[in-house]
Motif scaffolding. Structure first.
Motif, short mmCIF file in Angstrom:
data_model
loop_
_atom_site.label_atom_id
_atom_site.label_comp_id
_atom_site.label_asym_id
_atom_site.label_seq_id
_atom_site.Cartn_x
_atom_site.Cartn_y
_atom_site.Cartn_z
N VAL A 82 0.85 -1.19 0.00
CA VAL A 82 0.00 0.00 0.00
C VAL A 82 0.89 1.24 0.00
O VAL A 82 1.72 1.43 0.90
N LEU A 83 0.74 2.08 -1.02
CA LEU A 83 1.52 3.32 -1.10
C LEU A 83 0.82 4.47 -0.38
O LEU A 83 1.47 5.31 0.25
N ASP A 84 -0.50 4.50 -0.50
CA ASP A 84 -1.27 5.61 0.10
C ASP A 84 -2.72 5.17 0.17
O ASP A 84 -3.22 4.49 -0.76
N ALA A 85 -3.42 5.52 1.23
CA ALA A 85 -4.83 5.16 1.37
C ALA A 85 -5.49 6.09 2.38
O ALA A 85 -4.89 6.44 3.40
N SER A 86 -6.72 6.48 2.09
CA SER A 86 -7.42 7.41 2.98
C SER A 86 -8.90 7.43 2.67
O SER A 86 -9.34 7.01 1.60
N PHE A 87 -9.69 7.92 3.63
CA PHE A 87 -11.05 8.34 3.33
C PHE A 87 -10.95 9.62 2.48
O PHE A 87 -10.07 10.46 2.70
N SER A 88 -11.87 9.79 1.54
CA SER A 88 -11.84 10.95 0.66
C SER A 88 -13.25 11.47 0.42
O SER A 88 -14.19 10.68 0.31
N VAL A 89 -13.36 12.79 0.31
CA VAL A 89 -14.64 13.43 -0.01
C VAL A 89 -14.37 14.50 -1.05
O VAL A 89 -13.52 15.39 -0.84
N VAL A 90 -15.05 14.44 -2.20
CA VAL A 90 -14.92 15.46 -3.24
C VAL A 90 -15.67 16.71 -2.80
O VAL A 90 -16.86 16.64 -2.47
N THR A 91 -14.99 17.86 -2.81
CA THR A 91 -15.62 19.11 -2.36
C THR A 91 -15.40 20.29 -3.30
O THR A 91 -16.09 21.31 -3.16
N THR A 92 -14.46 20.20 -4.22
CA THR A 92 -14.11 21.36 -5.04
C THR A 92 -15.23 21.69 -6.03
O THR A 92 -15.65 20.82 -6.81
#
Length: 225
Positions: A82-92
């Motif tokens: 795993v290089l990178d992982a997160s919860f994400s929310v589009v807001t822009t």
């Protein structure tokens, strides 16, 4: 209790695999609650929104299904990191998108890099779209293709002007959509990071920063060792 429902689709003319896993989490409600309890902050890089930390056992819980998918769909039978992982929310908001955020993109240019999008909004919402660059015919952009692709794309943008301030979700003069993978609650997509793709954010979509009401996903990037 039945396990996840795994299907493998073929994207476009190049036929790259797209793995669709319904029922990816053993307890999606608890995972969603964990996201709502987290503190989100600016994502950085090119992600148009916010991110927060995942539970420490996120990948441990999904280890067996991921190992099967990596072997069956992508031919990887060794270690996958795993290089990178997160919860994400589009807001822009569309009006605030950079030119690059209005176009399909690749997350990496190597065939051994993989992306995961795990949808956690109960109502489903917008999915992920995949594209072909019309003038080159490219659906993937690896390190060998990248210089020529970006040179051609920059020239097209110079000639045609910037794309309108919106997320790309369908055909445009420069790109043809090859597939739309719909979002469903607790559905995960896994695909090679060099596929041209974009979140299929519809015009007028509510882009709330609140993970309880916004476009909540897990986004992760892996590499096959």
């Amino acid at each position: 209790m039945s396990g996840p429902d795994v299907t493998v689709r073929s994207v476009g003319i190049e036929g790259q695999p797209l793995v669709v896993i319904d029922g990816f989490s053993a307890d999606p409600a608890a995972l969603r609650a964990a996201a709502i309890a987290e503190r989100f902050g600016p994502a950085g890089q090119h992600y148009p929104g916010l991110r927060a930390s995942l539970p420490a056992d996120y990948f441990q819980e999904r280890g067996s299904v991921l190992a099967d998918v990596m072997a069956r769909a992508f031919g990887y039978r060794g270690r996958v990191d795993v290089l990178d992982a997160s919860f994400s929310v589009v807001t822009t908001l569309p009006s605030a998108l950079s030119v690059r955020q209005r176009l399909p993109h690749c997350d990496a240019f190597a065939a051994d890099r993989l992306a995961i999008v795990h949808y956690l909004s109960p109502e489903g919402g917008d999915g992920t779209a995949f594209f072909r660059h019309r003038s080159t015919g490219y659906e993937t952009v690896d390190a060998a293709r990248a210089p020529g692709y970006f040179e051609r794309l920059d020239a097209e943008l110079q000639d045609a002007g910037e794309p309108p301030p919106s997320y790309i979700a369908d055909d445009t003069p420069l790109f043809e959509r090859t597939m739309l993978a719909e979002a469903r609650f607790d559905r995960a997509l896994i695909y090679r990071s060099f596929l041209l793709h974009s979140g299929a954010i519809a015009p007028g979509a509510a882009l709330s920063p609140d993970p309880a009401t916004g476009r909540l996903t897990v986004t992760a990037f892996l590499v096959a060792a």
